[in-house]
Motif scaffolding. Sequence first.
Motif, PDB file in Angstrom:
ATOM      1  N   SER A   1       0.838  -1.216   0.011  1.00  0.00           N
ATOM      2  CA  SER A   1      -0.064   0.090   0.022  1.00  0.00           C
ATOM      3  C   SER A   1       0.981   1.153  -0.049  1.00  0.00           C
ATOM      4  O   SER A   1       1.782   1.478   0.883  1.00  0.00           O
ATOM      5  CB  SER A   1      -1.150  -0.031   1.133  1.00  0.00           C
ATOM      6  OG  SER A   1      -1.722   1.131   1.332  1.00  0.00           O
ATOM      7  N   VAL A   2       0.624   2.150  -1.083  1.00  0.00           N
ATOM      8  CA  VAL A   2       1.537   3.314  -1.298  1.00  0.00           C
ATOM      9  C   VAL A   2       0.539   4.631  -1.060  1.00  0.00           C
ATOM     10  O   VAL A   2      -0.469   4.779  -1.547  1.00  0.00           O
ATOM     11  CB  VAL A   2       2.214   3.408  -2.374  1.00  0.00           C
ATOM     12  CG1 VAL A   2       2.700   4.776  -2.854  1.00  0.00           C
ATOM     13  CG2 VAL A   2       3.195   2.394  -2.688  1.00  0.00           C
ATOM     14  N   THR A   3       0.904   5.478  -0.127  1.00  0.00           N
ATOM     15  CA  THR A   3       0.128   6.615   0.096  1.00  0.00           C
ATOM     16  C   THR A   3       1.093   7.762  -0.165  1.00  0.00           C
ATOM     17  O   THR A   3       2.189   7.854   0.428  1.00  0.00           O
ATOM     18  CB  THR A   3      -0.603   6.883   1.408  1.00  0.00           C
ATOM     19  OG1 THR A   3       0.453   6.859   2.397  1.00  0.00           O
ATOM     20  CG2 THR A   3      -1.501   5.347   1.539  1.00  0.00           C
ATOM     21  N   ALA A   4       0.415   9.064  -0.544  1.00  0.00           N
ATOM     22  CA  ALA A   4       1.195  10.094  -0.668  1.00  0.00           C
ATOM     23  C   ALA A   4       1.814  10.586   0.758  1.00  0.00           C
ATOM     24  O   ALA A   4       2.824  11.128   0.768  1.00  0.00           O
ATOM     25  CB  ALA A   4       0.591  11.407  -1.290  1.00  0.00           C
ATOM     26  N   ILE A   5       0.850  10.514   1.670  1.00  0.00           N
ATOM     27  CA  ILE A   5       1.206  11.026   3.084  1.00  0.00           C
ATOM     28  C   ILE A   5       2.592  10.196   3.619  1.00  0.00           C
ATOM     29  O   ILE A   5       3.303  11.082   4.422  1.00  0.00           O
ATOM     30  CB  ILE A   5       0.013  11.155   3.969  1.00  0.00           C
ATOM     31  CG1 ILE A   5      -0.999  12.267   3.520  1.00  0.00           C
ATOM     32  CG2 ILE A   5       0.455  10.915   5.420  1.00  0.00           C
ATOM     33  CD1 ILE A   5      -2.263  12.171   4.489  1.00  0.00           C
ATOM     34  N   ASP A   6       2.679   8.868   3.340  1.00  0.00           N
ATOM     35  CA  ASP A   6       3.759   8.171   3.803  1.00  0.00           C
ATOM     36  C   ASP A   6       4.919   8.611   3.223  1.00  0.00           C
ATOM     37  O   ASP A   6       6.056   8.655   3.625  1.00  0.00           O
ATOM     38  CB  ASP A   6       3.491   6.657   3.646  1.00  0.00           C
ATOM     39  CG  ASP A   6       2.454   6.203   4.634  1.00  0.00           C
ATOM     40  OD1 ASP A   6       2.192   6.650   5.675  1.00  0.00           O
ATOM     41  OD2 ASP A   6       2.047   4.813   4.452  1.00  0.00           O
ATOM     42  N   ALA A   7       4.933   9.217   1.943  1.00  0.00           N
ATOM     43  CA  ALA A   7       6.080   9.511   1.366  1.00  0.00           C
ATOM     44  C   ALA A   7       6.667  10.854   1.710  1.00  0.00           C
ATOM     45  O   ALA A   7       7.734  11.341   1.743  1.00  0.00           O
ATOM     46  CB  ALA A   7       5.632   9.899  -0.157  1.00  0.00           C
ATOM     47  N   LEU A   8       5.661  11.528   2.689  1.00  0.00           N
ATOM     48  CA  LEU A   8       6.289  12.865   3.222  1.00  0.00           C
ATOM     49  C   LEU A   8       7.588  12.505   4.180  1.00  0.00           C
ATOM     50  O   LEU A   8       8.562  13.122   4.353  1.00  0.00           O
ATOM     51  CB  LEU A   8       5.374  13.312   4.212  1.00  0.00           C
ATOM     52  CG  LEU A   8       4.465  14.440   3.345  1.00  0.00           C
ATOM     53  CD1 LEU A   8       3.183  14.992   4.294  1.00  0.00           C
ATOM     54  CD2 LEU A   8       5.042  15.527   2.779  1.00  0.00           C
ATOM     55  N   ASN A   9       7.555  11.313   4.735  1.00  0.00           N
ATOM     56  CA  ASN A   9       8.813  10.808   5.516  1.00  0.00           C
ATOM     57  C   ASN A   9      10.048  10.912   4.773  1.00  0.00           C
ATOM     58  O   ASN A   9      11.135  10.862   5.282  1.00  0.00           O
ATOM     59  CB  ASN A   9       8.362   9.248   5.834  1.00  0.00           C
ATOM     60  CG  ASN A   9       7.303   9.085   6.764  1.00  0.00           C
ATOM     61  OD1 ASN A   9       6.943  10.106   7.580  1.00  0.00           O
ATOM     62  ND2 ASN A   9       6.800   7.920   6.466  1.00  0.00           N
ATOM     63  N   ASP A  10      10.106  11.099   3.612  1.00  0.00           N
ATOM     64  CA  ASP A  10      11.390  11.036   2.528  1.00  0.00           C
ATOM     65  C   ASP A  10      12.106  12.190   2.713  1.00  0.00           C
ATOM     66  O   ASP A  10      13.170  12.410   2.207  1.00  0.00           O
ATOM     67  CB  ASP A  10      11.111  10.405   1.232  1.00  0.00           C
ATOM     68  CG  ASP A  10      10.731   8.980   1.188  1.00  0.00           C
ATOM     69  OD1 ASP A  10      11.256   8.415   2.111  1.00  0.00           O
ATOM     70  OD2 ASP A  10      10.207   8.509   0.365  1.00  0.00           O
TER      71      ASP A  10
END
Length: 392
Positions: free
Chosen positions: A250-259
């Motif tokens: 599962s990929v979400t844009a909010i999780d990508a903020l961690n990068d």
Amino acid sequence: MKKVFLTTIALLSIASASVFGMYGANSGWINFLTHGNQFRARMEQLGFTLGNDTIKGTFGFFNDGRGTAYGSMLSLSSNASDLYYDFTPTISMGLAYTSSLISVGVGYNATIGPNWTKINGKKTEAVVHTPVLVLNAMDNAFRMAIPIQVVNLTDKFEGAKGSVTAVSLDAQFRYYTGLDFLPQIRLYLRYGNYGYEKTTGGTKDKGTFAETFGFDFRLYFGAMVEEVALQPYIKLAYNGALGKQHSKRSVTAIDALNDSANFANQLVSSFADPNNPTEPTTTYGGNAAWKKSAWDLTLAPTLGLTANSDVVSLYFEPSLGLQIIQPGSATDDKVKEIYSLAWGAYAEIYITPLKNLEWYFEANVNNNAANGAITPVKFAASTGITWYLPAL
């Protein structure tokens, strides 16, 4: 005007509490068009919905599980010599037109990421933008909410430039049939894509870190046993990687903020050798081909129980079913699936000492493969008040 003034005073009086907002950057927006006028203050929510029979609006904040501690609005940097705060909640706002024939609304969420420093030394913050479309029809029998999350990080380095972009969808559709034995049908659709693009010396390179698809289909049934309402339902849920690129389901844009905090350093290293290009390391890993795709499947019969009194309302939802997880592998195309029980228990308690004032408690425990297990049980997993306001 007096009602608006009183509502504003109520908001300002508790604005400093450790609580958050109205609608998150997900399909929770499906309730926007049917919610009456209210002010809500819970551990993860802070916000209001106000309007009349035709026009309504909303504004608030939602935690979305981010921050150093649950219920913390500001995350303090760990670098004492460079003090700053990250504002972790999602900000939500929306406006809608409502009628018995059709209701339509638009919403927007802004989720601010951690403070990060670009290669040129400039500090900035990434933001996940989430436009939302909500629509109800046939006297609210059909309902849908379609939020789309988008985040983009861009930087430059000595004639080279690069960016990463994440896009995710978390849509929900409901149909209330009006039938006693099959009162409701729900469908959740999820999609996520996370990729990169960079240019070095006029040469462009782009690829995908991760791409996923998922759904959750539910059939609800209904019955009454004395004063207890039964609403059992069957849930079939799937989450999986598209292609053979990664082990994430599962990929979400909010999780990508961690990068974002490490993006500049990763970008520099990826341009270090133009003859041997590499991709920035991210939450979702690189784009190397996997021998076996990762996925999970859950089939879970669930029993919903509702009981009401003049002051207390109780909803309890135990579930037990089958869960299959394929972890995926970069080297082994014969890796086996893992079978286990999917179980959970969820409860809500509403205490209404006054007609328009409600105290809410929530408890949850499960071993959900897609969202992460919640154990042990915490009675006050979420709690707070809802103040139901009169029409404007």
